[in-house]
Scaffold this motif. Structure first.
Motif, PDB file in Angstrom:
ATOM      1  N   SER A 112      42.815   8.285  57.149  1.00  0.00           N
ATOM      2  CA  SER A 112      43.909   8.858  58.332  1.00  0.00           C
ATOM      3  C   SER A 112      44.063   7.662  59.177  1.00  0.00           C
ATOM      4  O   SER A 112      44.957   7.413  59.780  1.00  0.00           O
ATOM      5  CB  SER A 112      43.179   9.917  58.921  1.00  0.00           C
ATOM      6  OG  SER A 112      41.707   9.857  59.300  1.00  0.00           O
ATOM      7  N   GLU A 127      47.282   5.694  60.146  1.00  0.00           N
ATOM      8  CA  GLU A 127      47.764   5.893  61.467  1.00  0.00           C
ATOM      9  C   GLU A 127      48.120   4.469  62.201  1.00  0.00           C
ATOM     10  O   GLU A 127      49.223   4.048  62.903  1.00  0.00           O
ATOM     11  CB  GLU A 127      46.969   6.466  62.578  1.00  0.00           C
ATOM     12  CG  GLU A 127      46.819   7.976  62.332  1.00  0.00           C
ATOM     13  CD  GLU A 127      48.236   8.983  62.477  1.00  0.00           C
ATOM     14  OE1 GLU A 127      49.091   8.388  63.130  1.00  0.00           O
ATOM     15  OE2 GLU A 127      48.504   9.814  61.778  1.00  0.00           O
ATOM     16  N   ARG A 166      51.399   2.975  60.689  1.00  0.00           N
ATOM     17  CA  ARG A 166      52.574   3.515  61.221  1.00  0.00           C
ATOM     18  C   ARG A 166      53.283   2.557  62.692  1.00  0.00           C
ATOM     19  O   ARG A 166      54.402   2.773  62.749  1.00  0.00           O
ATOM     20  CB  ARG A 166      52.357   4.840  61.928  1.00  0.00           C
ATOM     21  CG  ARG A 166      51.913   5.909  61.014  1.00  0.00           C
ATOM     22  CD  ARG A 166      51.797   7.191  61.494  1.00  0.00           C
ATOM     23  NE  ARG A 166      53.190   7.884  61.533  1.00  0.00           N
ATOM     24  CZ  ARG A 166      53.437   8.605  62.345  1.00  0.00           C
ATOM     25  NH1 ARG A 166      52.809   9.373  63.115  1.00  0.00           N
ATOM     26  NH2 ARG A 166      54.795   9.060  62.254  1.00  0.00           N
ATOM     27  N   ARG A 177      55.667  12.046  59.352  1.00  0.00           N
ATOM     28  CA  ARG A 177      53.974  12.463  58.788  1.00  0.00           C
ATOM     29  C   ARG A 177      53.979  12.997  57.251  1.00  0.00           C
ATOM     30  O   ARG A 177      52.741  13.107  56.992  1.00  0.00           O
ATOM     31  CB  ARG A 177      53.506  13.436  60.055  1.00  0.00           C
ATOM     32  CG  ARG A 177      53.565  12.719  61.160  1.00  0.00           C
ATOM     33  CD  ARG A 177      52.435  13.471  62.359  1.00  0.00           C
ATOM     34  NE  ARG A 177      51.103  13.764  61.747  1.00  0.00           N
ATOM     35  CZ  ARG A 177      50.323  12.616  61.982  1.00  0.00           C
ATOM     36  NH1 ARG A 177      50.642  11.379  62.518  1.00  0.00           N
ATOM     37  NH2 ARG A 177      49.144  12.864  61.508  1.00  0.00           N
ATOM     38  N   LEU A 191      50.282  13.163  56.407  1.00  0.00           N
ATOM     39  CA  LEU A 191      49.409  12.422  56.958  1.00  0.00           C
ATOM     40  C   LEU A 191      48.481  13.628  57.944  1.00  0.00           C
ATOM     41  O   LEU A 191      47.170  13.197  58.438  1.00  0.00           O
ATOM     42  CB  LEU A 191      50.044  11.600  58.357  1.00  0.00           C
ATOM     43  CG  LEU A 191      51.113  10.468  57.495  1.00  0.00           C
ATOM     44  CD1 LEU A 191      51.351   9.420  58.594  1.00  0.00           C
ATOM     45  CD2 LEU A 191      50.288   9.619  56.456  1.00  0.00           C
ATOM     46  N   ASP A 192      49.130  14.677  58.126  1.00  0.00           N
ATOM     47  CA  ASP A 192      48.208  15.695  58.819  1.00  0.00           C
ATOM     48  C   ASP A 192      47.192  16.295  57.820  1.00  0.00           C
ATOM     49  O   ASP A 192      46.091  16.480  58.293  1.00  0.00           O
ATOM     50  CB  ASP A 192      49.135  17.081  59.437  1.00  0.00           C
ATOM     51  CG  ASP A 192      49.974  16.378  60.473  1.00  0.00           C
ATOM     52  OD1 ASP A 192      49.578  15.418  61.113  1.00  0.00           O
ATOM     53  OD2 ASP A 192      51.034  17.180  60.283  1.00  0.00           O
ATOM     54  N   ALA A 228      44.558  13.736  57.851  1.00  0.00           N
ATOM     55  CA  ALA A 228      43.928  13.731  59.281  1.00  0.00           C
ATOM     56  C   ALA A 228      42.953  14.748  59.425  1.00  0.00           C
ATOM     57  O   ALA A 228      41.747  14.765  59.890  1.00  0.00           O
ATOM     58  CB  ALA A 228      44.717  13.919  60.354  1.00  0.00           C
ATOM     59  N   ARG A 264      58.876  10.472  65.208  1.00  0.00           N
ATOM     60  CA  ARG A 264      59.362   9.163  66.057  1.00  0.00           C
ATOM     61  C   ARG A 264      60.611   9.314  66.524  1.00  0.00           C
ATOM     62  O   ARG A 264      61.662   9.458  65.880  1.00  0.00           O
ATOM     63  CB  ARG A 264      58.790   8.191  65.446  1.00  0.00           C
ATOM     64  CG  ARG A 264      57.360   7.985  64.881  1.00  0.00           C
ATOM     65  CD  ARG A 264      56.579   6.977  65.858  1.00  0.00           C
ATOM     66  NE  ARG A 264      55.072   7.164  65.495  1.00  0.00           N
ATOM     67  CZ  ARG A 264      54.241   6.256  65.135  1.00  0.00           C
ATOM     68  NH1 ARG A 264      54.774   5.210  64.762  1.00  0.00           N
ATOM     69  NH2 ARG A 264      53.071   6.619  65.079  1.00  0.00           N
TER      70      ARG A 264
END
Length: 174
Positions: free
Chosen positions: A16, A20, A23, A111, A130-131, A134, A174
């Motif tokens: 994670s 990040e 990104r 994400r 991505l969640d 995480a 974003r």
């Protein structure tokens, strides 16, 4: 020359945290989409369809091509970070370099990245969320199979083609 033997330890990055960090590699939406379109061109696509669907937190961007599509092994390689060395010999039509463009371009904008491809062995679907990374207690690199629950309908555009690839960006932040 005899290699030296050193003590070592395996030190994989925390998934994670690494994603990040990736990104922020300097993409904007135009350069990110250009990277995705380059992949379609390299796959021999004669048609590339971009769709922007704005619906607040359910907004999405998709890129559908009629290129050669990918089989199970090819989509697996395409979805892994850093799968190909820049030192590898490549075909003159391969616009990629580091095996990172699809993922870093997509992560810069969303994400959740889903890639669905219709190739020689039928429909293949892989997803980075991505969640999910995480919230993973093991800090692992979890490449998920299939679309996210509730996103299955977004793959319907592939039912009208004999071969091709759909890149789907969801959870646009974003």
């Amino acid at each position: 020359m005899v290699p030296h033997h050193f003590k070592s330890r395996n030190a994989p990055p925390k998934a994670s945290a690494m994603v990040e960090a990736l990104r922020g590699l300097g993409y904007n939406v135009q350069t990110a989409l250009a990277d995705i379109i380059d992949n379609s061109i390299a796959a021999g696509a004669s048609e590339i369809r971009l769709e922007f669907h704005w619906a607040e937190d359910r907004s999405r961007i998709s890129c559908l091509d009629n290129g050669s599509g990918m089989n199970a092994a090819e989509i697996d390689r395409a979805m892994r970070l850093g799968e190909r060395s820049p030192l590898e010999e490549r075909s003159p039509t391969d616009l990629g370099r580091f095996g990172m463009g699809l993922k870093t371009a997509s992560f810069s904008q969303c994400r959740r990245l889903t890639v669905a491809s219709l190739g020689t062995d039928g429909l293949q679907v892989l997803r980075w969320d991505l969640d999910y990374l995480a919230s993973s207690p093991d800090n692992g690199w979890h490449l998920l199979e299939g679309p996210a629950p509730g996103s299955e309908e977004h793959l319907n555009s592939l039912s009208n083609v004999k071969h091709g690839t759909l890149v789907l960006w969801e959870v646009l932040d974003r």
